[in-house]
Design a protein around this motif. Structure first.
Motif, PDB file in Angstrom:
ATOM      1  N   ILE A 283      54.894  51.771  10.597  1.00 49.39           N
ATOM      2  CA  ILE A 283      56.284  51.740  11.156  1.00 49.39           C
ATOM      3  C   ILE A 283      56.767  52.904  11.913  1.00 49.39           C
ATOM      4  CG2 ILE A 283      58.601  51.750  10.454  1.00 49.39           C
ATOM      5  CD1 ILE A 283      58.034  50.122   8.011  1.00 49.39           C
ATOM      6  N   LEU A 284      56.265  54.271  11.514  1.00 48.67           N
ATOM      7  CA  LEU A 284      56.803  55.067  12.454  1.00 48.67           C
ATOM      8  C   LEU A 284      55.427  55.787  13.092  1.00 48.67           C
ATOM      9  CD1 LEU A 284      58.459  57.475   9.615  1.00 48.67           C
ATOM     10  CD2 LEU A 284      59.307  56.056  11.391  1.00 48.67           C
TER      11      LEU A 284
ATOM     12  N   ILE B  93      61.772  56.680   6.608  1.00 48.57           N
ATOM     13  CA  ILE B  93      61.548  55.729   7.537  1.00 48.57           C
ATOM     14  C   ILE B  93      62.984  55.612   8.375  1.00 48.57           C
ATOM     15  CG2 ILE B  93      61.336  53.397   8.123  1.00 48.57           C
ATOM     16  CD1 ILE B  93      59.180  53.318   5.857  1.00 48.57           C
ATOM     17  N   SER B  94      63.933  55.443   7.423  1.00 47.58           N
ATOM     18  CA  SER B  94      65.392  55.253   7.874  1.00 47.58           C
ATOM     19  C   SER B  94      65.693  56.369   8.434  1.00 47.58           C
ATOM     20  CB  SER B  94      66.435  54.549   6.896  1.00 47.58           C
ATOM     21  OG  SER B  94      66.432  55.655   5.759  1.00 47.58           O
TER      22      SER B  94
ATOM     23  N   THR C 103      64.288  59.086  10.049  1.00 53.39           N
ATOM     24  CA  THR C 103      63.545  59.351  11.251  1.00 53.39           C
ATOM     25  C   THR C 103      64.005  58.318  12.480  1.00 53.39           C
ATOM     26  OG1 THR C 103      61.698  60.185  10.050  1.00 53.39           O
ATOM     27  CG2 THR C 103      61.306  59.453  12.009  1.00 53.39           C
ATOM     28  N   GLN C 104      63.948  57.246  12.089  1.00 52.59           N
ATOM     29  CA  GLN C 104      64.333  55.997  12.863  1.00 52.59           C
ATOM     30  C   GLN C 104      65.606  56.350  13.644  1.00 52.59           C
ATOM     31  OE1 GLN C 104      63.753  52.243  10.735  1.00 52.59           O
ATOM     32  NE2 GLN C 104      61.589  52.055  11.952  1.00 52.59           N
ATOM     33  N   GLU C 105      66.599  56.736  12.576  1.00 53.06           N
ATOM     34  CA  GLU C 105      67.937  56.885  13.084  1.00 53.06           C
ATOM     35  C   GLU C 105      68.065  58.230  13.802  1.00 53.06           C
ATOM     36  OE1 GLU C 105      71.910  58.722  10.796  1.00 53.06           O
ATOM     37  OE2 GLU C 105      70.594  57.507   9.583  1.00 53.06           O
TER      38      GLU C 105
ATOM     39  N   VAL D 189      65.713  59.460  15.914  1.00 54.03           N
ATOM     40  CA  VAL D 189      64.760  59.219  16.947  1.00 54.03           C
ATOM     41  C   VAL D 189      65.902  58.465  18.143  1.00 54.03           C
ATOM     42  CG1 VAL D 189      63.084  57.971  18.124  1.00 54.03           C
ATOM     43  CG2 VAL D 189      62.466  59.325  16.033  1.00 54.03           C
ATOM     44  N   ARG D 190      66.506  57.567  17.342  1.00 51.00           N
ATOM     45  CA  ARG D 190      67.628  56.800  18.323  1.00 51.00           C
ATOM     46  C   ARG D 190      68.428  57.640  18.798  1.00 51.00           C
ATOM     47  NH1 ARG D 190      66.969  52.594  14.340  1.00 51.00           N
ATOM     48  NH2 ARG D 190      68.818  53.427  13.566  1.00 51.00           N
TER      49      ARG D 190
ATOM     50  N   ASP E 165      59.440  56.643  20.850  1.00 48.19           N
ATOM     51  CA  ASP E 165      59.173  56.354  19.492  1.00 48.19           C
ATOM     52  C   ASP E 165      57.680  56.778  19.012  1.00 48.19           C
ATOM     53  OD1 ASP E 165      57.535  54.745  20.976  1.00 48.19           O
ATOM     54  OD2 ASP E 165      58.396  52.718  20.436  1.00 48.19           O
TER      55      ASP E 165
ATOM     56  N   ILE F 204      58.754  63.579  11.534  1.00 50.73           N
ATOM     57  CA  ILE F 204      59.445  62.765  10.514  1.00 50.73           C
ATOM     58  C   ILE F 204      60.259  63.605   9.601  1.00 50.73           C
ATOM     59  CG2 ILE F 204      57.530  61.042  10.342  1.00 50.73           C
ATOM     60  CD1 ILE F 204      56.758  62.243   7.815  1.00 50.73           C
TER      61      ILE F 204
END
Length: 443
Positions: free
Chosen positions: A126-127, A185-186, A188-190, A192-193, A199, A204
């Motif tokens: 995912i990451l 995961i959550s 890191t995605q938050e 990064v956005r 991406d 992480i």
């Protein structure tokens, strides 16, 4: 003379010297050797020597039928990792959990069950990263921390049960915990956005404060370094390394026995500090947490004057640092603990059953240059009244510094009895010099 004629005791000693791998090979030689090489006492020794196991347990703590089965399972479960690294990571977690068992079982209860290879591979997919081997193994033993709704009911201060702990001064409260793979995961995605990062970023989030204060630790999956965000992180992704770079060695080489990424080094150092008493549990009311304020010399000063004991130490606050601000690049929080010895206050041979703080004299230096020389009333607006044998009065504050090293020293003026009813003349109490310094390891 053949080995078959050698006594069982002598053969058993030989097998213990050979080690587990060679002992397995001996199983095929004959029935006598198979029986000897299958003895529980032998595999109990191997489990104790290699894994520090006194009971036949798997890596989740589940009991197994025998030590031989235990050793076999451990080797099978971790066959894709260098065995010396497996032993080192287990030792790291054992050191942490043994301290938690004895001192803070509430934190131990939050440690997650080890993650599976499948869960780790899902995160990597995912990451779009490849976790360093030491970090992969750390998650195989414990998948971060998991808090219940009851744990999280402490309001803006967050949950006090972070494995790393933190500090508090004014309305700035930090308590750092380890993220589970799901949260990695959550979060890191938050981030990064939010920062509009590509991406394909190798960073992480692996640890964060549970409070509303934004303190995040990032693992660089490429070089294995651990970073923490500064005050400028939300605007320009400014970060600082948390572990000496020279200690980090190749983190993706399955054929090397020397891998050590910053995550493993960081947790090992944290375990050492807990075990040697450099950091301890701090209780405030009915809430306790691991405090990052040092408790031992040379990072903590101790001075006793006329029966008044003063302990003081500081901790670097990376999330408040501004590396672009020349005059206030670094920020340090400091904690001062005041108490009156059981014999009370003694002045010129006279004993008093209490004393109260009136004035403070504070000298703050950057390197050897005095930045601040303050004479004022009270501490954080309070005039603590001390009685013999009572708990320490603790107060925290902070100061910016243009340099990475400095110090604080000074004195307090106390009155015997109380300010409203003095029993003698005021007297001065020393505050021993304590360091302000950018540490090798940032927590």
């Amino acid at each position: 003379m053949g080995l078959e004629s050698v006594g069982d005791l002598a053969l058993n000693i030989i097998l213990t010297k050979l080690g587990p791998k060679e002992t397995v090979q001996v199983l095929c030689v004959s029935k006598k050797f198979k029986d000897l090489a299958s003895e529980e006492s032998l595999w109990s020794l191997f489990c104790r020597q290699d894994l520090d196991l006194s009971a036949p347990l798997d890596h989740h703590g589940n009991r197994l039928p025998s030590f031989k089965a235990t050793y076999k399972l451990w080797r099978e479960v971790f066959h894709m990792y260098p065995w010396p690294l497996v032993k080192r990571v287990k030792s790291c977690w054992d050191r942490l959990t043994s301290w938690l068992t004895a001192n803070f079982p509430e934190v131990k209860a939050t440690l997650g069950k080890g993650a599976s290879e499948g869960e780790i591979q899902k995160l990597e997919r995912i990451l779009k990263v490849k976790l360093p081997l030491p970090t992969r193994l750390l998650y195989r033993f414990h998948n971060g921390q998991h808090f219940s709704d009851k744990n999280l009911s402490s309001g803006m201060a967050g949950c006090p049960l972070g494995l790393i702990g933190g500090y508090c001064f004014y309305n700035h409260s930090v308590n750092v915990y380890l993220l589970s793979l799901h949260e990695v995961i959550s979060k890191t995605q938050e981030i990064v956005r939010h920062l509009n990062l590509p991406d394909t970023s190798e960073y992480i989030v692996v640890a964060a404060s549970s409070s509303y204060i934004g303190k995040f630790f990032f693992l660089n999956c490429s070089d294995g370094q651990l970073y923490v965000g500064t005050q400028n992180f939300p605007t320009d992704a400014e970060m600082m390394p948390c572990v000496p770079q020279a200690l980090i060695s190749p983190v993706h080489d399955f054929n090397s026995d020397q891998q050590q990424d910053a995550m493993l080094l960081w947790l090992e150092e944290h375990g050492r500090r807990l075990h040697n008493g450099m950091i301890k549990i701090l209780g405030k009311g009915n809430i306790k947490s691991i405090s990052q304020f040092p408790e031992e010399s040379p990072l903590c000063s101790t001075a006793v004057t006329s029966g008044v004991k003063v302990r003081a130490s500081a901790v670097f606050v990376p999330e408040a640092a501004d590396l672009e601000d020349i005059s206030a690049k670094y920020v340090f929080a400091y904690s001062v603990r005041l108490s009156l010895l059981p014999e009370g206050c003694i002045i010129n041979g006279m004993h008093f059953s209490s004393c109260q703080l009136h004035l403070r004299h504070w000298v703050i230096s950057a390197n050897d240059t005095v930045l601040t020389n303050v004479n004022a009333e009270a501490v954080i607006g309070k005039f603590p009244l001390l009685f013999p044998g009572e708990k320490e009065f603790v107060y925290e504050s902070c100061t910016p510094l243009p340099t990475s090293t400095g110090s604080i020293e000074g004195s307090f003026t106390f009155v015997p009895g109380r300010l409203a009813d003095p029993k003698g003349i005021p007297f001065e109490v020393e505050v021993g010099r304590f360091p302000l310094q950018l540490p090798d390891y940032i927590f």
